[in-house]
Design a protein around this motif. Structure first.
Motif, PDB file in Angstrom:
ATOM      1  N   UNK A  99       0.497  -0.885   0.271  1.00 32.53           N
ATOM      2  CA  UNK A  99      -0.065  -0.061  -0.034  1.00 32.53           C
ATOM      3  C   UNK A  99       0.941   1.390   0.117  1.00 32.53           C
ATOM      4  N   UNK A 100       2.166   1.248   0.931  1.00 31.65           N
ATOM      5  CA  UNK A 100       2.813   2.487   1.386  1.00 31.65           C
ATOM      6  C   UNK A 100       3.723   2.875  -1.242  1.00 31.65           C
ATOM      7  N   UNK A 101       3.679   1.102  -1.318  1.00 33.95           N
ATOM      8  CA  UNK A 101       4.467   1.756  -3.045  1.00 33.95           C
ATOM      9  C   UNK A 101       3.148   2.456  -3.477  1.00 33.95           C
ATOM     10  N   UNK A 102       1.577   2.069  -3.407  1.00 31.64           N
ATOM     11  CA  UNK A 102       1.126   2.396  -4.208  1.00 31.64           C
ATOM     12  C   UNK A 102       0.617   3.939  -4.433  1.00 31.64           C
ATOM     13  N   UNK A 103       0.755   4.724  -3.034  1.00 33.58           N
ATOM     14  CA  UNK A 103       0.536   5.598  -1.861  1.00 33.58           C
ATOM     15  C   UNK A 103       1.340   6.832  -2.997  1.00 33.58           C
ATOM     16  N   UNK A 104       3.294   6.172  -2.880  1.00 30.76           N
ATOM     17  CA  UNK A 104       3.767   7.567  -3.198  1.00 30.76           C
ATOM     18  C   UNK A 104       4.174   7.192  -4.685  1.00 30.76           C
ATOM     19  N   UNK A 105       3.594   5.917  -5.155  1.00 26.73           N
ATOM     20  CA  UNK A 105       3.682   6.422  -6.907  1.00 26.73           C
ATOM     21  C   UNK A 105       2.221   7.401  -6.992  1.00 26.73           C
ATOM     22  N   UNK A 106       1.046   7.526  -6.521  1.00 28.15           N
ATOM     23  CA  UNK A 106      -0.460   8.657  -6.375  1.00 28.15           C
ATOM     24  C   UNK A 106       0.740   9.614  -6.231  1.00 28.15           C
ATOM     25  N   UNK A 107       1.020   9.740  -5.464  1.00 25.03           N
ATOM     26  CA  UNK A 107       1.911  11.410  -4.727  1.00 25.03           C
ATOM     27  C   UNK A 107       2.460  11.974  -6.171  1.00 25.03           C
ATOM     28  N   UNK A 108       3.826  10.509  -6.000  1.00 29.62           N
ATOM     29  CA  UNK A 108       4.422  11.305  -7.688  1.00 29.62           C
ATOM     30  C   UNK A 108       3.667  11.762  -8.730  1.00 29.62           C
ATOM     31  N   UNK A 109       3.133  11.081  -8.940  1.00 25.24           N
ATOM     32  CA  UNK A 109       2.015  11.010 -10.168  1.00 25.24           C
ATOM     33  C   UNK A 109       1.387  12.741 -10.221  1.00 25.24           C
ATOM     34  N   UNK A 110       0.169  12.158  -9.056  1.00 24.61           N
ATOM     35  CA  UNK A 110      -0.290  13.828  -8.808  1.00 24.61           C
ATOM     36  C   UNK A 110       0.502  15.016  -8.973  1.00 24.61           C
ATOM     37  N   UNK A 111       1.936  14.882  -8.379  1.00 22.62           N
ATOM     38  CA  UNK A 111       3.078  16.106  -8.448  1.00 22.62           C
ATOM     39  C   UNK A 111       3.635  16.449  -9.612  1.00 22.62           C
ATOM     40  N   UNK A 112       3.309  14.742 -10.278  1.00 24.41           N
ATOM     41  CA  UNK A 112       3.357  15.546 -12.141  1.00 24.41           C
ATOM     42  C   UNK A 112       2.761  15.401 -13.030  1.00 24.41           C
ATOM     43  N   UNK A 113       1.654  15.787 -12.909  1.00 27.48           N
ATOM     44  CA  UNK A 113       0.706  15.891 -13.470  1.00 27.48           C
ATOM     45  C   UNK A 113      -0.239  14.721 -14.196  1.00 27.48           C
ATOM     46  N   UNK A 114       0.523  13.380 -13.619  1.00 23.23           N
ATOM     47  CA  UNK A 114      -0.276  12.151 -14.719  1.00 23.23           C
ATOM     48  C   UNK A 114      -1.320  11.249 -13.716  1.00 23.23           C
ATOM     49  N   UNK A 115      -1.608  10.829 -14.422  1.00 23.63           N
ATOM     50  CA  UNK A 115      -2.715   9.247 -14.150  1.00 23.63           C
ATOM     51  C   UNK A 115      -1.413   8.502 -13.167  1.00 23.63           C
ATOM     52  N   UNK A 116      -1.644   8.081 -12.151  1.00 20.37           N
ATOM     53  CA  UNK A 116      -0.898   6.921 -11.190  1.00 20.37           C
ATOM     54  C   UNK A 116      -0.562   5.896 -12.681  1.00 20.37           C
ATOM     55  N   UNK A 117      -1.338   5.303 -13.016  1.00 23.57           N
ATOM     56  CA  UNK A 117      -0.733   4.511 -14.489  1.00 23.57           C
ATOM     57  C   UNK A 117       0.337   5.201 -15.206  1.00 23.57           C
ATOM     58  N   UNK A 118      -0.334   6.328 -15.692  1.00 21.86           N
ATOM     59  CA  UNK A 118       1.192   7.361 -16.454  1.00 21.86           C
ATOM     60  C   UNK A 118       2.710   6.927 -15.932  1.00 21.86           C
ATOM     61  N   UNK A 119       2.793   7.412 -14.534  1.00 24.08           N
ATOM     62  CA  UNK A 119       3.257   7.357 -13.699  1.00 24.08           C
ATOM     63  C   UNK A 119       4.161   5.926 -13.154  1.00 24.08           C
ATOM     64  N   UNK A 120       3.246   5.355 -13.665  1.00 27.10           N
ATOM     65  CA  UNK A 120       3.804   3.646 -13.105  1.00 27.10           C
ATOM     66  C   UNK A 120       4.946   3.858 -14.646  1.00 27.10           C
ATOM     67  N   UNK A 121       4.057   3.650 -15.754  1.00 22.96           N
ATOM     68  CA  UNK A 121       4.684   3.309 -16.810  1.00 22.96           C
ATOM     69  C   UNK A 121       5.678   4.298 -16.673  1.00 22.96           C
TER      70      UNK A 121
END
Length: 90
Positions: free
Chosen positions: A12-34
């Motif tokens: 869960x913490x990895x998912x949350x970190x990925x979501x935070x990074x996505x928001x900071x980069x103006x992307x979806x979580x999926x786009x950030x993971x990609x």
């Protein structure tokens, strides 16, 4: 060609970190993971493969830098009949 990838049991913490990074980069979580996976794959291909000599040399340097005395860093005595264990490098 594109493909899908399902990642199970993502902490869960990895998912949350990925979501935070996505928001900071103006992307979806999926786009950030990609993006993270694409960057990792590109760097993996670019980095030269380390030879076993370089690997053990680097380990030795790190151990010696960590405070181990050169006299303490010696091979362990081996029984004359003992054979080294096989190593699988793949």
């Amino acid at each position: 060609m594109t493909t899908s990838l399902l990642i199970r049991k993502l902490p869960e913490d990895v998912k949350e970190t990925l979501a935070k990074a996505a928001k900071a980069n103006g992307r979806s979580t999926e786009a950030q993971a990609r993006s993270v996976l694409e960057e990792f794959a590109a760097s993996w291909v670019e980095q030269p493969k380390e030879s076993m000599y370089d690997f053990f040399t680097r380990i030795r340097e790190e151990v010696l830098e960590g405070g181990i005395d050169e006299d303490e860093f010696q091979p362990m005595p081996r029984d004359k009949n003992e054979q080294p264990r096989p190593v699988d490098f793949e």
